[in-house]
Design an enzyme around this catalytic site. Structure first.
Site, PDB file in Angstrom:
ATOM      1  N   HIS A 195      31.461   8.061  25.116  1.00 28.24           N
ATOM      2  CA  HIS A 195      30.956   8.538  23.723  1.00 28.24           C
ATOM      3  C   HIS A 195      30.020   7.311  23.208  1.00 28.24           C
ATOM      4  O   HIS A 195      30.015   7.355  21.782  1.00 28.24           O
ATOM      5  CB  HIS A 195      31.871   9.232  22.917  1.00 28.24           C
ATOM      6  CG  HIS A 195      31.313  10.270  22.250  1.00 28.24           C
ATOM      7  ND1 HIS A 195      30.904  10.178  20.887  1.00 28.24           N
ATOM      8  CD2 HIS A 195      30.935  11.618  22.569  1.00 28.24           C
ATOM      9  CE1 HIS A 195      30.383  11.702  20.341  1.00 28.24           C
ATOM     10  NE2 HIS A 195      30.411  12.419  21.529  1.00 28.24           N
ATOM     11  N   HIS A 220      22.742  16.992  30.249  1.00 28.44           N
ATOM     12  CA  HIS A 220      23.513  16.892  29.048  1.00 28.44           C
ATOM     13  C   HIS A 220      23.093  18.035  28.444  1.00 28.44           C
ATOM     14  O   HIS A 220      21.790  18.416  28.102  1.00 28.44           O
ATOM     15  CB  HIS A 220      23.289  15.727  28.008  1.00 28.44           C
ATOM     16  CG  HIS A 220      23.906  15.703  26.974  1.00 28.44           C
ATOM     17  ND1 HIS A 220      22.989  16.032  25.455  1.00 28.44           N
ATOM     18  CD2 HIS A 220      25.140  15.081  26.629  1.00 28.44           C
ATOM     19  CE1 HIS A 220      24.154  15.650  24.571  1.00 28.44           C
ATOM     20  NE2 HIS A 220      25.298  15.335  24.982  1.00 28.44           N
TER      21      HIS A 220
HETATM   22  O1  LIG Z   1      28.285  16.525  25.284  1.00 30.32           O
HETATM   23  C1  LIG Z   1      28.514  15.418  25.347  1.00 30.32           C
HETATM   24  O2  LIG Z   1      28.454  14.385  26.235  1.00 30.32           O
HETATM   25  C2  LIG Z   1      28.502  14.310  24.126  1.00 30.32           C
HETATM   26  O3  LIG Z   1      28.599  13.284  24.036  1.00 30.32           O
HETATM   27  C3  LIG Z   1      28.482  15.196  22.835  1.00 30.32           C
HETATM   28  C4  LIG Z   1      27.430  14.762  21.741  1.00 30.32           C
HETATM   29  O4  LIG Z   1      26.185  14.674  22.599  1.00 30.32           O
HETATM   30  C5  LIG Z   1      27.240  15.490  20.614  1.00 30.32           C
HETATM   31  O5  LIG Z   1      26.723  16.812  20.992  1.00 30.32           O
HETATM   32  C6  LIG Z   1      26.779  14.565  19.749  1.00 30.32           C
HETATM   33  O6  LIG Z   1      26.482  15.350  18.546  1.00 30.32           O
HETATM   34 MG   LIG Z   2      28.309  12.317  26.107  1.00 35.20          MG
END
Ligand SMILES: O=C(O)C(=O)C[C@@H](O)[C@H](O)CO
Ligand SMILES: [Mg+2]
Length: 383
Positions: free
Chosen positions: A185, A285
């Site tokens: 992250h 994503h």
């Molecule tokens: O789903 C993912 O891989 C994330 O890292 C979550 C992130 O994108 C959040 O949505 C940001 O608010």
């Molecule tokens: Mg992510």
């Protein structure tokens, strides 16, 4: 046919839907949003709509190029998310006019179904085993969790041990009957990514996501050189012009463009094809809503290198709204055994939006913001 109006609806939990109307009554829907900056994207959509209203919605490529190249300044999360939502709605309209799902308009399917994965563990990974057991009972066997909590630029052995322990307990509980990706992250700096990757290697996670921040992408090849674990990234890259540098440098095994951040279907199909040329897998994503997820799946169904699709059902962010809430045809996104999504049958994106609920919930959409974390010394920590 001409576009007559673009309306945006910010809705819980943290999404935004775009309704595109035409003079022939055909309506298209998109999902432009940057989580936590929905109002900013909304303003961008309405600025850009000057270049869309009055145009023939069939001319998707020209509208996309006009939206992208028509402004001197371009790219970035806000503009490319606004373009993404407009693009999704244009494809939805085209499919509805021609009576075909978008994946048919893109040359037809390369697969019969698409493997998805779900999140467990929340912002600070916890309760992972119980949540995996619960989702295993519903047929899911592939998961993603945050790889760690806050991590200082030089983190402690204790913090590393805590991250490793979470992963060790997964393997202890399930062996290799489950697969899981670890999402760093962007919380981890380059020095600590080297340490964590080394310590996590024995547990063979399916991939490690954002081992460093996208702005540190030059470290991907260096991290990849020290591990066999596939490195994944892409949710914070917004166009072909960003992905090309990552693909050229190497080190990335899986790219994760977000269909609601990286320019939409028109752009992400091109990004997927670029990645295929480098033998890099595609895993879009999608921690967002149904229109975003449908857009991802249409790209998945036509991309040979698509391997996994993120979906947000049950994700820890979805307080006050779930993926299927806003759909009339909920069966279109029912994931079958093993977490597979089946091809849409309906035209366009294949989502029948519950417009009455969208309007109702847009009256009190909330204003989601991501948490602002700080290290013990008071400095801002990457969330
Ligand atoms: O789903 C993912 O891989 C994330 O890292 C979550 C992130 O994108 C959040 O949505 C940001 O608010
Ligand atoms: Mg992510």
């Amino acid at each position: 046919m001409k576009v007559t109006r673009i309306t945006t609806y910010r809705v819980p939990p943290r999404w935004m839907f775009l309704k595109m109307e035409t003079d022939e009554g055909v309506v298209g829907w998109g999902e432009p949003v940057v989580e936590g900056r929905a109002r900013t994207v909304e303003a961008a959509v309405h600025e850009l709509s000057e270049l869309v209203v009055g145009k023939n919605p069939a001319h998707i490529n020209d509208i996309w190029q006009t939206l992208y190249r028509g402004g001197f300044y371009r790219g970035g999360a806000v503009f490319m998310s606004a373009i993404a939502g407009i693009d999704q709605a244009l494809w939805d309209i085209k499919g509805k006019v021609l009576g075909a799902p978008v994946y048919e308009l893109l040359g037809g399917r390369v697969r019969d179904r698409m493997k998805t994965y779900c999140w467990v563990g929340g912002d600070r990974p916890a309760d992972i085993i119980a949540q995996m057991k619960e989702r295993l009972a519903h047929g899911f066997d592939t998961f993603k969790l945050n790889g760690c909590e806050e991590m200082s630029i030089i983190g402690t052995s204790k913090a590393v041990d805590a991250a490793v322990a979470k992963v060790a307990q997964i393997r202890e509980a399930f062996g290799n009957t489950v697969e899981f990706g670890l999402d760093f992250h962007g919380r981890v700096s380059a020095p600590m990514a080297k340490v964590l990757v080394k310590e996590l290697e024995p547990f063979r996670p399916l991939f490690i996501e954002e081992p460093v921040l996208a702005e540190q992408a030059e470290h991907y090849p260096r991290i990849a050189a020290q591990t066999s674990i596939p490195i994944a990234a892409g949710e914070r890259m917004y166009s072909r012009f960003e992905f090309k540098h990552v693909l050229e440098r190497g080190g990335i095994s899986i790219i994760q463009p977000d269909l609601s951040h990286a320019g939409g279907i028109t752009e992400c199909v091109k990004i997927a094809a670029m990645a295929e040329a480098y033998d890099v897998a595609l895993a879009p994503h999608c921690p967002l809503g149904p229109i975003a997820l449908a857009s991802c799946l249409h790209v998945d169904f036509v991309s040979w290198n698509a391997t996994l699709q993120e979906q947000s059902m049950g994700i820890h962010y979805n307080k006050g709204g779930e993926v299927l809430d806003y759909m009339l045809n909920k069966d279109a996104l029912t994931l079958d055994d093993g977490g597979y999504a089946l091809p849409f049958k309906g035209p366009g994106l294949g989502i029948e939006v519950n417009e009455a609920l969208v309007i109702e919930r847009s009256r009190d959409p909330g204003d989601w913001r991501n948490p602002l974390w700080r290290h013990p010394d008071g400095s801002v920590a990457e969330w």
